[in-house]
Design a protein around this motif. Structure first.
Motif, short mmCIF file in Angstrom:
data_model
loop_
_atom_site.label_atom_id
_atom_site.label_comp_id
_atom_site.label_asym_id
_atom_site.label_seq_id
_atom_site.Cartn_x
_atom_site.Cartn_y
_atom_site.Cartn_z
N VAL A 158 -5.32 5.18 -2.47
CA VAL A 158 -4.32 4.84 -1.51
C VAL A 158 -4.07 5.91 -0.47
O VAL A 158 -3.66 7.11 -0.87
CB VAL A 158 -3.19 4.61 -1.96
N CYS B 181 5.78 5.95 -4.32
CA CYS B 181 4.77 5.34 -3.66
C CYS B 181 4.44 3.91 -4.17
O CYS B 181 4.03 3.94 -5.12
CB CYS B 181 3.62 6.20 -3.99
N ARG C 211 -2.02 7.32 1.93
CA ARG C 211 -0.75 7.18 2.05
C ARG C 211 -0.34 7.23 3.60
O ARG C 211 0.58 6.79 4.25
CB ARG C 211 0.29 8.07 1.43
N GLU D 123 -6.71 1.49 1.59
CA GLU D 123 -7.19 1.66 0.48
C GLU D 123 -8.82 1.72 0.21
O GLU D 123 -9.28 0.94 1.06
CB GLU D 123 -6.48 0.54 -0.39
N GLU E 203 -8.70 3.38 -7.79
CA GLU E 203 -8.36 2.99 -6.58
C GLU E 203 -7.71 4.19 -5.88
O GLU E 203 -7.03 4.86 -6.46
CB GLU E 203 -7.24 1.63 -6.77
N SER F 59 0.93 -1.21 0.01
CA SER F 59 0.11 0.06 -0.01
C SER F 59 0.84 1.23 0.05
O SER F 59 1.98 1.27 0.28
CB SER F 59 -0.96 0.12 1.34
N GLY F 60 0.14 2.48 -0.13
CA GLY F 60 0.77 3.77 -0.35
C GLY F 60 1.57 3.97 0.96
O GLY F 60 1.24 3.76 2.04
N VAL G 177 2.41 0.52 -4.88
CA VAL G 177 1.07 0.36 -4.98
C VAL G 177 1.03 -1.11 -5.28
O VAL G 177 1.81 -1.67 -5.80
CB VAL G 177 0.22 1.17 -5.71
N ASN G 178 -0.29 -1.80 -5.46
CA ASN G 178 -0.38 -3.09 -5.85
C ASN G 178 -0.33 -3.35 -7.36
O ASN G 178 -0.45 -2.43 -8.03
CB ASN G 178 -1.78 -3.60 -5.37
#
Length: 219
Positions: free
Chosen positions: A84, A53, A86, A91, A82, A2-3, A55-56
């Motif tokens: 995120v 950052c 941070r 999310e 989506e 995640s972020g 992310v997925n």
């Protein structure tokens, strides 16, 4: 993952197509959607130290950071974006309102009751972040059968191209005081273009057309 991290930066995940979606002019950043990396730039265009950052993995069509840099929005498909957070490493997702419409793009604003705008083939969807910043609430919609759009953050001006030949223009300005609608206007076409067949919604805007400033800027 995640972020996480901070500051004004560019970000991306694996996949996606390059283009306007890779430019976040509001935060002076550019994302490489194919290499999962990004580089921020100062106001003069000089690169800053990268702040990444994570992310997925998955397709990313566009990346935009919130105006405070704390939330990154990633358009994963023509139907869903989506988000995120941070700060909280959390999310959430938001789909467009109608299943029949497609998301053409999105941008962040400081307009009243409107933190982010989805531009879709059916018009505009305006959303406000929930108090916990863990979701969005739909506040307003504007109906326009849209083929393409241009948004510049310097002017806060959005133009929507509508009509069978994409020459009927609707405009909105997203100021901090209000969302203002500008008078509709029509672009005159040459006799050859005017006699052409219907233009599909997938037709992109002319590369030379801009209502002022660079494409899709935010701040």
């Amino acid at each position: 993952g995640s972020g996480r991290g901070g500051g004004s930066l560019a970000a991306a995940a694996m996949g996606g197509a390059e283009g306007d979606g890779a430019v976040d002019d509001a935060n002076h950043a550019a994302a490489d959607l194919s290499e999962a990396m990004g580089v921020g730039c100062d106001e003069d265009g000089f690169p800053l130290s990268p702040d990444v950052c994570f992310v997925n993995d998955g397709p990313v069509l566009a990346v935009r950071f919130s105006l405070d840099g704390k939330i990154v929005a990633l358009q994963r498909s023509s139907k869903e974006i989506e988000f995120v957070n941070r700060e909280r490493v959390a999310e959430f997702w938001q789909r467009c309102k109608k299943t029949s419409e497609k998301i053409l793009g999105f941008f962040w604003t400081r307009a009243p009751e409107c933190d982010i705008v989805f531009v879709t083939t059916c018009g505009l969807e305006m959303y406000q972040l929930l108090p916990g910043r863990n979701g969005l609430a739909l506040t307003h919609t504007k109906k326009h059968s849209t083929s393409w759009y241009k948004y510049t953050h310097d002017s806060r001006l959005l133009l929507l191209a509508t009509g069978t030949q994409c020459n009927k223009m609707f405009g909105y300005q997203f100021t901090e005081q209000a969302v203002l609608k500008i008078p509709r206007f029509e672009i005159r076409l040459s006799a050859t273009n005017a006699a052409s067949s219907t233009v599909p919604n997938s037709v992109p805007p002319p590369s030379s057309f801009s209502p002022g400033g660079s494409d899709q800027q935010q701040q």
